[in-house]
Motif scaffolding. Structure first.
Motif: not given
Length: 436
Positions: A69, A74-75, A77-79, A81-82, A87, A93, A341
Protein backbone atom coordinates in the motif's frame (compact mmCIF):
# COMPACT_ATOMS: atom_id res chain seq x y z
CA UNK A 1 16.34 -23.33 -2.30
CA UNK A 2 17.34 -19.86 -3.54
CA UNK A 3 14.87 -16.96 -3.48
CA UNK A 4 14.58 -16.89 -7.31
CA UNK A 5 13.80 -20.62 -7.26
CA UNK A 6 11.17 -20.13 -4.58
CA UNK A 7 9.69 -17.26 -6.55
CA UNK A 8 9.52 -19.33 -9.73
CA UNK A 9 7.91 -22.26 -7.86
CA UNK A 10 5.30 -19.98 -6.29
CA UNK A 11 4.51 -18.42 -9.64
CA UNK A 12 4.17 -21.91 -11.09
CA UNK A 13 1.73 -22.79 -8.31
CA UNK A 14 -0.21 -19.59 -9.04
CA UNK A 15 -0.39 -20.48 -12.73
CA UNK A 16 -1.59 -23.98 -11.89
CA UNK A 17 -4.30 -22.54 -9.66
CA UNK A 18 -5.30 -20.12 -12.39
CA UNK A 19 -5.61 -22.98 -14.89
CA UNK A 20 -7.65 -24.90 -12.35
CA UNK A 21 -10.06 -21.99 -12.07
CA UNK A 22 -10.23 -21.69 -15.86
CA UNK A 23 -11.19 -25.36 -16.00
CA UNK A 24 -14.21 -24.77 -13.77
CA UNK A 25 -12.63 -26.18 -10.63
CA UNK A 26 -11.08 -29.36 -12.07
CA UNK A 27 -7.55 -29.89 -10.89
CA UNK A 28 -5.16 -31.38 -13.47
CA UNK A 29 -2.15 -30.99 -11.22
CA UNK A 30 -3.44 -32.58 -8.02
CA UNK A 31 -4.04 -29.45 -5.94
CA UNK A 32 -7.02 -29.45 -3.60
CA UNK A 33 -7.14 -25.84 -2.43
CA UNK A 34 -10.03 -23.67 -3.62
CA UNK A 35 -10.21 -19.96 -4.45
CA UNK A 36 -13.33 -18.06 -3.44
CA UNK A 37 -14.37 -14.47 -3.88
CA UNK A 38 -15.48 -12.30 -0.97
CA UNK A 39 -19.13 -13.15 -1.67
CA UNK A 40 -21.31 -14.52 1.09
CA UNK A 41 -23.17 -17.74 0.62
CA UNK A 42 -21.05 -19.85 -1.70
CA UNK A 43 -18.02 -20.44 -3.85
CA UNK A 44 -17.36 -18.53 -7.04
CA UNK A 45 -15.00 -20.61 -9.17
CA UNK A 46 -13.63 -18.36 -11.86
CA UNK A 47 -10.64 -16.76 -13.51
CA UNK A 48 -8.91 -14.64 -10.85
CA UNK A 49 -9.53 -10.90 -10.95
CA UNK A 50 -6.83 -8.24 -11.04
CA UNK A 51 -7.33 -7.65 -7.33
CA UNK A 52 -6.96 -11.35 -6.53
CA UNK A 53 -3.80 -11.53 -8.65
CA UNK A 54 -2.36 -8.55 -6.78
CA UNK A 55 -2.92 -10.44 -3.52
CA UNK A 56 -1.32 -13.66 -4.82
CA UNK A 57 1.70 -11.90 -6.32
CA UNK A 58 2.15 -9.81 -3.17
CA UNK A 59 2.30 -13.00 -1.09
CA UNK A 60 4.68 -14.57 -3.60
CA UNK A 61 6.99 -11.63 -2.99
CA UNK A 62 6.65 -12.03 0.76
CA UNK A 63 5.36 -8.47 0.91
CA UNK A 64 2.90 -7.22 3.51
CA UNK A 65 -0.21 -5.29 2.60
CA UNK A 66 1.21 -2.34 4.52
CA UNK A 67 4.36 -2.22 2.39
CA UNK A 68 2.55 -2.66 -0.91
CA UNK A 69 0.00 0.00 0.00
CA UNK A 70 2.85 2.38 0.80
CA UNK A 71 4.57 1.65 -2.51
CA UNK A 72 1.28 2.13 -4.38
CA UNK A 73 0.63 5.35 -2.45
CA UNK A 74 -2.81 4.27 -1.27
CA UNK A 75 -4.25 3.41 2.14
CA UNK A 76 -4.04 -0.07 3.63
CA UNK A 77 -7.84 -0.20 3.74
CA UNK A 78 -8.09 0.65 0.05
CA UNK A 79 -5.61 -2.09 -0.92
CA UNK A 80 -7.50 -4.62 1.20
CA UNK A 81 -10.74 -3.75 -0.58
CA UNK A 82 -9.06 -4.10 -4.00
CA UNK A 83 -7.70 -7.53 -3.10
CA UNK A 84 -11.06 -8.77 -1.81
CA UNK A 85 -13.17 -7.38 -4.64
CA UNK A 86 -14.85 -4.49 -2.82
CA UNK A 87 -13.14 -1.88 -5.00
CA UNK A 88 -12.10 -2.10 -8.66
CA UNK A 89 -8.45 -2.25 -9.64
CA UNK A 90 -8.29 0.77 -11.94
CA UNK A 91 -5.59 1.10 -14.63
CA UNK A 92 -3.41 3.53 -12.60
CA UNK A 93 -3.67 1.27 -9.54
CA UNK A 94 -2.78 -1.81 -11.59
CA UNK A 95 0.21 0.11 -12.98
CA UNK A 96 1.31 1.06 -9.47
CA UNK A 97 0.95 -2.52 -8.24
CA UNK A 98 2.85 -3.88 -11.24
CA UNK A 99 5.72 -1.48 -10.60
CA UNK A 100 5.88 -2.36 -6.91
CA UNK A 101 5.66 -6.10 -7.54
CA UNK A 102 8.06 -6.04 -10.53
CA UNK A 103 5.62 -7.69 -12.93
CA UNK A 104 3.81 -6.54 -16.05
CA UNK A 105 0.30 -5.11 -15.97
CA UNK A 106 -0.73 -8.02 -18.20
CA UNK A 107 0.34 -10.42 -15.45
CA UNK A 108 -1.97 -8.69 -12.99
CA UNK A 109 -4.93 -8.55 -15.37
CA UNK A 110 -4.47 -12.22 -16.24
CA UNK A 111 -6.17 -14.16 -19.00
CA UNK A 112 -9.87 -13.27 -19.34
CA UNK A 113 -10.85 -16.49 -21.10
CA UNK A 114 -12.30 -19.51 -19.37
CA UNK A 115 -10.97 -21.68 -22.22
CA UNK A 116 -8.23 -19.71 -23.98
CA UNK A 117 -6.93 -22.49 -26.24
CA UNK A 118 -8.71 -21.32 -29.40
CA UNK A 119 -7.64 -17.73 -28.93
CA UNK A 120 -4.05 -18.77 -28.29
CA UNK A 121 -3.93 -20.89 -31.45
CA UNK A 122 -5.23 -18.01 -33.55
CA UNK A 123 -2.87 -15.60 -31.84
CA UNK A 124 0.07 -17.85 -32.65
CA UNK A 125 -0.92 -17.75 -36.33
CA UNK A 126 -0.90 -13.96 -36.20
CA UNK A 127 2.39 -13.94 -34.32
CA UNK A 128 4.01 -16.06 -37.04
CA UNK A 129 2.91 -13.70 -39.81
CA UNK A 130 4.05 -10.64 -37.88
CA UNK A 131 7.45 -12.21 -37.26
CA UNK A 132 7.85 -13.03 -40.98
CA UNK A 133 6.87 -9.52 -42.02
CA UNK A 134 9.21 -9.37 -45.03
CA UNK A 135 8.45 -12.92 -46.16
CA UNK A 136 4.71 -13.10 -46.93
CA UNK A 137 3.53 -16.55 -48.01
CA UNK A 138 0.42 -15.18 -49.74
CA UNK A 139 0.25 -14.16 -53.38
CA UNK A 140 -0.89 -10.75 -54.54
CA UNK A 141 -4.71 -10.93 -54.62
CA UNK A 142 -7.00 -9.19 -57.14
CA UNK A 143 -7.44 -5.51 -56.15
CA UNK A 144 -11.18 -5.88 -55.54
CA UNK A 145 -10.62 -8.86 -53.25
CA UNK A 146 -8.00 -7.02 -51.22
CA UNK A 147 -10.18 -3.92 -50.94
CA UNK A 148 -13.12 -6.00 -49.69
CA UNK A 149 -10.95 -7.72 -47.08
CA UNK A 150 -9.54 -4.39 -45.88
CA UNK A 151 -13.06 -3.01 -45.48
CA UNK A 152 -14.11 -6.16 -43.66
CA UNK A 153 -11.20 -5.89 -41.21
CA UNK A 154 -12.00 -2.26 -40.43
CA UNK A 155 -15.65 -3.17 -39.90
CA UNK A 156 -14.85 -6.07 -37.56
CA UNK A 157 -12.56 -3.84 -35.52
CA UNK A 158 -15.19 -1.11 -35.24
CA UNK A 159 -17.82 -3.69 -34.23
CA UNK A 160 -15.45 -5.24 -31.64
CA UNK A 161 -15.76 -8.67 -33.27
CA UNK A 162 -12.21 -9.50 -32.27
CA UNK A 163 -12.36 -13.26 -32.82
CA UNK A 164 -13.54 -12.91 -36.43
CA UNK A 165 -10.90 -10.25 -36.99
CA UNK A 166 -8.22 -12.50 -35.53
CA UNK A 167 -9.18 -15.25 -37.96
CA UNK A 168 -8.98 -12.86 -40.92
CA UNK A 169 -5.75 -11.06 -40.07
CA UNK A 170 -2.95 -13.57 -40.87
CA UNK A 171 -4.02 -14.04 -44.51
CA UNK A 172 -4.93 -10.40 -45.00
CA UNK A 173 -1.65 -9.19 -43.57
CA UNK A 174 0.30 -11.46 -45.92
CA UNK A 175 -1.76 -10.37 -48.93
CA UNK A 176 -1.44 -6.66 -48.15
CA UNK A 177 2.31 -6.98 -47.62
CA UNK A 178 2.79 -8.95 -50.85
CA UNK A 179 0.82 -6.29 -52.72
CA UNK A 180 2.88 -3.44 -51.24
CA UNK A 181 6.20 -5.18 -51.94
CA UNK A 182 5.18 -5.60 -55.57
CA UNK A 183 3.89 -2.03 -55.91
CA UNK A 184 7.20 -0.29 -56.58
CA UNK A 185 6.91 1.96 -53.54
CA UNK A 186 3.26 2.97 -53.78
CA UNK A 187 2.30 5.02 -50.68
CA UNK A 188 -1.32 3.83 -50.71
CA UNK A 189 -0.29 0.17 -50.74
CA UNK A 190 2.09 0.60 -47.83
CA UNK A 191 -0.52 2.65 -46.00
CA UNK A 192 -2.88 -0.30 -46.30
CA UNK A 193 -0.28 -2.55 -44.70
CA UNK A 194 0.00 -0.07 -41.84
CA UNK A 195 -3.79 -0.09 -41.48
CA UNK A 196 -3.87 -3.89 -41.20
CA UNK A 197 -1.20 -3.74 -38.52
CA UNK A 198 -3.40 -1.22 -36.71
CA UNK A 199 -6.20 -3.81 -36.67
CA UNK A 200 -3.73 -6.41 -35.44
CA UNK A 201 -2.68 -4.08 -32.63
CA UNK A 202 -6.30 -3.75 -31.52
CA UNK A 203 -6.57 -7.54 -31.24
CA UNK A 204 -3.27 -7.96 -29.38
CA UNK A 205 -4.19 -5.12 -27.03
CA UNK A 206 -7.65 -6.45 -26.22
CA UNK A 207 -6.38 -10.02 -25.73
CA UNK A 208 -3.62 -8.73 -23.45
CA UNK A 209 -0.60 -9.81 -25.46
CA UNK A 210 1.82 -6.93 -24.73
CA UNK A 211 4.86 -8.53 -26.36
CA UNK A 212 2.94 -9.11 -29.58
CA UNK A 213 1.48 -5.60 -29.44
CA UNK A 214 4.99 -4.16 -29.19
CA UNK A 215 6.13 -6.18 -32.20
CA UNK A 216 3.06 -5.16 -34.20
CA UNK A 217 3.68 -1.46 -33.52
CA UNK A 218 7.25 -1.86 -34.73
CA UNK A 219 5.96 -3.49 -37.93
CA UNK A 220 3.32 -0.79 -38.37
CA UNK A 221 6.00 1.89 -38.09
CA UNK A 222 8.14 -0.03 -40.57
CA UNK A 223 5.30 -0.13 -43.08
CA UNK A 224 4.50 3.56 -42.58
CA UNK A 225 8.11 4.51 -43.24
CA UNK A 226 8.48 2.58 -46.49
CA UNK A 227 7.21 5.72 -48.24
CA UNK A 228 6.59 9.30 -47.16
CA UNK A 229 3.28 8.95 -45.36
CA UNK A 230 2.86 11.30 -42.35
CA UNK A 231 -0.68 10.10 -41.59
CA UNK A 232 0.40 6.46 -41.43
CA UNK A 233 3.29 7.43 -39.13
CA UNK A 234 0.90 9.38 -36.88
CA UNK A 235 -1.41 6.35 -36.65
CA UNK A 236 1.57 4.17 -35.75
CA UNK A 237 2.61 6.64 -33.05
CA UNK A 238 -0.94 6.52 -31.67
CA UNK A 239 -0.59 2.76 -31.19
CA UNK A 240 2.98 3.06 -29.92
CA UNK A 241 1.77 5.40 -27.18
CA UNK A 242 -0.96 2.83 -26.51
CA UNK A 243 1.63 0.19 -25.63
CA UNK A 244 3.02 2.53 -22.97
CA UNK A 245 -0.51 3.22 -21.76
CA UNK A 246 -1.18 -0.52 -21.39
CA UNK A 247 2.08 -0.94 -19.46
CA UNK A 248 1.19 1.92 -17.11
CA UNK A 249 4.15 3.99 -18.30
CA UNK A 250 2.11 7.13 -18.77
CA UNK A 251 4.90 9.72 -18.81
CA UNK A 252 6.74 7.87 -21.59
CA UNK A 253 3.51 7.50 -23.54
CA UNK A 254 2.95 11.24 -23.28
CA UNK A 255 6.44 11.83 -24.65
CA UNK A 256 5.61 9.65 -27.67
CA UNK A 257 2.38 11.59 -28.25
CA UNK A 258 4.01 15.01 -27.94
CA UNK A 259 6.78 14.04 -30.36
CA UNK A 260 4.28 12.72 -32.88
CA UNK A 261 2.15 15.87 -32.61
CA UNK A 262 5.14 18.10 -33.33
CA UNK A 263 6.11 16.01 -36.34
CA UNK A 264 2.61 15.82 -37.76
CA UNK A 265 1.93 19.53 -37.30
CA UNK A 266 4.97 20.26 -39.45
CA UNK A 267 3.70 18.04 -42.28
CA UNK A 268 1.77 19.73 -45.09
CA UNK A 269 -1.98 19.38 -45.18
CA UNK A 270 -4.97 20.82 -43.37
CA UNK A 271 -7.88 18.67 -44.56
CA UNK A 272 -10.07 16.18 -42.74
CA UNK A 273 -7.42 13.45 -42.74
CA UNK A 274 -5.01 15.84 -41.03
CA UNK A 275 -7.66 16.79 -38.46
CA UNK A 276 -8.55 13.16 -37.67
CA UNK A 277 -4.97 12.06 -37.11
CA UNK A 278 -3.87 15.12 -35.15
CA UNK A 279 -7.05 15.09 -33.08
CA UNK A 280 -6.63 11.38 -32.33
CA UNK A 281 -3.13 12.01 -31.01
CA UNK A 282 -4.60 14.58 -28.62
CA UNK A 283 -7.22 12.05 -27.51
CA UNK A 284 -4.46 9.60 -26.66
CA UNK A 285 -2.78 12.43 -24.78
CA UNK A 286 -5.96 12.98 -22.73
CA UNK A 287 -5.91 9.39 -21.48
CA UNK A 288 -2.21 9.34 -20.71
CA UNK A 289 -2.18 12.72 -18.98
CA UNK A 290 -5.25 11.99 -16.85
CA UNK A 291 -3.90 8.61 -15.73
CA UNK A 292 -0.62 10.36 -14.96
CA UNK A 293 -2.71 12.71 -12.78
CA UNK A 294 -1.51 15.74 -14.73
CA UNK A 295 -4.58 17.95 -14.77
CA UNK A 296 -2.88 20.75 -16.70
CA UNK A 297 -1.68 18.49 -19.52
CA UNK A 298 -5.10 16.83 -19.62
CA UNK A 299 -6.84 20.19 -19.96
CA UNK A 300 -4.44 21.24 -22.71
CA UNK A 301 -5.07 18.12 -24.78
CA UNK A 302 -8.83 18.46 -24.22
CA UNK A 303 -8.75 22.08 -25.36
CA UNK A 304 -6.75 21.33 -28.49
CA UNK A 305 -8.86 18.27 -29.35
CA UNK A 306 -12.06 20.29 -29.02
CA UNK A 307 -10.69 23.01 -31.28
CA UNK A 308 -9.96 20.43 -33.97
CA UNK A 309 -13.30 18.65 -33.47
CA UNK A 310 -15.18 21.89 -34.09
CA UNK A 311 -13.83 21.86 -37.63
CA UNK A 312 -15.70 18.63 -38.40
CA UNK A 313 -19.20 19.42 -39.56
CA UNK A 314 -21.43 16.43 -39.03
CA UNK A 315 -20.81 13.06 -37.35
CA UNK A 316 -17.45 11.79 -36.16
CA UNK A 317 -15.15 10.45 -38.86
CA UNK A 318 -13.42 7.06 -39.03
CA UNK A 319 -10.20 7.11 -41.04
CA UNK A 320 -7.37 4.57 -40.93
CA UNK A 321 -9.01 2.96 -37.87
CA UNK A 322 -9.00 6.25 -35.94
CA UNK A 323 -12.27 7.86 -34.86
CA UNK A 324 -12.35 11.58 -34.26
CA UNK A 325 -14.93 14.32 -33.90
CA UNK A 326 -16.99 16.08 -31.23
CA UNK A 327 -18.58 12.84 -30.00
CA UNK A 328 -15.41 10.86 -29.38
CA UNK A 329 -13.76 13.92 -27.84
CA UNK A 330 -16.65 14.11 -25.35
CA UNK A 331 -16.14 10.44 -24.49
CA UNK A 332 -12.43 10.93 -23.82
CA UNK A 333 -13.13 13.98 -21.67
CA UNK A 334 -15.63 11.93 -19.66
CA UNK A 335 -13.07 9.17 -19.09
CA UNK A 336 -10.51 11.75 -17.97
CA UNK A 337 -12.91 13.04 -15.33
CA UNK A 338 -13.01 9.56 -13.80
CA UNK A 339 -9.21 9.33 -13.73
CA UNK A 340 -8.98 12.81 -12.16
CA UNK A 341 -11.35 11.80 -9.34
CA UNK A 342 -14.50 13.52 -10.58
CA UNK A 343 -16.77 10.46 -11.08
CA UNK A 344 -19.92 12.40 -10.18
CA UNK A 345 -19.41 14.79 -13.05
CA UNK A 346 -18.56 11.89 -15.36
CA UNK A 347 -21.73 10.03 -14.36
CA UNK A 348 -23.82 13.15 -14.98
CA UNK A 349 -22.36 13.63 -18.46
CA UNK A 350 -22.67 9.91 -19.31
CA UNK A 351 -26.44 9.75 -18.90
CA UNK A 352 -27.42 11.85 -21.95
CA UNK A 353 -24.63 10.30 -24.04
CA UNK A 354 -25.94 6.79 -23.37
CA UNK A 355 -29.50 7.79 -24.22
CA UNK A 356 -28.38 9.28 -27.52
CA UNK A 357 -24.81 8.30 -28.51
CA UNK A 358 -23.04 10.84 -30.73
CA UNK A 359 -23.53 10.26 -34.45
CA UNK A 360 -20.73 8.46 -36.24
CA UNK A 361 -19.50 6.42 -33.27
CA UNK A 362 -19.08 2.71 -33.89
CA UNK A 363 -19.83 -0.01 -31.30
CA UNK A 364 -16.19 0.01 -30.18
CA UNK A 365 -16.56 3.56 -28.92
CA UNK A 366 -20.15 3.30 -27.65
CA UNK A 367 -19.24 0.15 -25.72
CA UNK A 368 -16.32 1.95 -24.11
CA UNK A 369 -18.65 4.83 -23.20
CA UNK A 370 -20.94 2.39 -21.39
CA UNK A 371 -18.02 0.80 -19.52
CA UNK A 372 -16.78 4.22 -18.39
CA UNK A 373 -20.33 5.12 -17.32
CA UNK A 374 -20.49 1.91 -15.26
CA UNK A 375 -17.19 2.76 -13.62
CA UNK A 376 -18.34 6.31 -12.80
CA UNK A 377 -21.65 5.11 -11.38
CA UNK A 378 -19.94 2.48 -9.26
CA UNK A 379 -17.64 5.16 -7.84
CA UNK A 380 -20.69 7.21 -6.87
CA UNK A 381 -22.31 4.11 -5.28
CA UNK A 382 -25.04 3.88 -7.92
CA UNK A 383 -24.92 0.09 -8.14
CA UNK A 384 -28.11 -0.27 -10.18
CA UNK A 385 -26.92 2.38 -12.62
CA UNK A 386 -23.55 0.65 -12.94
CA UNK A 387 -25.26 -2.64 -13.74
CA UNK A 388 -27.50 -0.94 -16.33
CA UNK A 389 -24.46 0.61 -18.02
CA UNK A 390 -22.74 -2.78 -18.16
CA UNK A 391 -25.83 -4.34 -19.72
CA UNK A 392 -25.69 -1.59 -22.33
CA UNK A 393 -22.03 -2.43 -23.04
CA UNK A 394 -22.79 -6.14 -23.38
CA UNK A 395 -25.57 -5.31 -25.80
CA UNK A 396 -23.64 -3.02 -28.17
CA UNK A 397 -20.12 -4.47 -27.89
CA UNK A 398 -20.34 -7.96 -26.34
CA UNK A 399 -16.80 -9.16 -26.97
CA UNK A 400 -15.32 -5.94 -25.62
CA UNK A 401 -17.51 -6.11 -22.51
CA UNK A 402 -16.53 -9.72 -21.87
CA UNK A 403 -12.78 -9.07 -21.86
CA UNK A 404 -12.28 -5.37 -21.06
CA UNK A 405 -10.43 -5.09 -17.71
CA UNK A 406 -12.64 -2.36 -16.27
CA UNK A 407 -15.87 -4.07 -17.31
CA UNK A 408 -14.67 -7.18 -15.51
CA UNK A 409 -13.57 -5.20 -12.46
CA UNK A 410 -16.91 -3.42 -12.14
CA UNK A 411 -18.67 -6.77 -12.54
CA UNK A 412 -16.48 -8.31 -9.86
CA UNK A 413 -17.25 -5.53 -7.40
CA UNK A 414 -21.00 -5.64 -8.08
CA UNK A 415 -20.95 -9.40 -7.56
CA UNK A 416 -18.99 -9.08 -4.34
CA UNK A 417 -21.29 -6.37 -2.98
CA UNK A 418 -24.17 -8.83 -2.55
CA UNK A 419 -25.64 -8.41 -5.99
CA UNK A 420 -25.46 -12.11 -6.92
CA UNK A 421 -29.22 -12.61 -6.83
CA UNK A 422 -29.73 -10.30 -9.83
CA UNK A 423 -30.23 -12.56 -12.90
CA UNK A 424 -28.81 -10.10 -15.44
CA UNK A 425 -25.68 -9.63 -13.34
CA UNK A 426 -25.24 -13.39 -13.02
CA UNK A 427 -25.56 -13.78 -16.79
CA UNK A 428 -22.95 -11.11 -17.47
CA UNK A 429 -20.58 -12.63 -14.93
CA UNK A 430 -20.88 -16.01 -16.66
CA UNK A 431 -20.29 -14.50 -20.10
CA UNK A 432 -17.17 -12.77 -18.78
CA UNK A 433 -15.87 -15.99 -17.22
CA UNK A 434 -16.27 -14.61 -13.71
CA UNK A 435 -18.73 -17.28 -12.60
CA UNK A 436 -19.67 -20.82 -13.54
Amino acid sequence: MSLPSVFRQLLKSHDQLTRKLHNGGSDPVGHTDERTCACDGGLMHSAPSAGENIAVLRKVRGMSQTKLARLMKISLSYLSKIETGLRPATPPLVAAAASALHVTTARIYGDPFADPSTQHELMNDLRTVVRRHTLPREDVPPPDELAASLDRAAQLRAETDYLSLLKLLPTLLGQATATAMASGGDATAWGQVADVYSCAYAVAHRFRQPDLADMIVARQTWAAQQTWNPSAEAAAAWNEAGTYQSAGEYADGLAIVERAIVRYESAPGDGLEHIVHLGSLHLRGIVLASRHEDANATADHVRRAKALAERIKGPDLLQHNLTFGPGNTALYELAAQIELNAPGKAAEVAGPLLKEPPAGLKPARVGRLAIDAARARLATKDLTGAEDALKYAFRVAPQMAEIHPMAREVLRVLWTMHQRSRPDLVLMAKRAGLAD
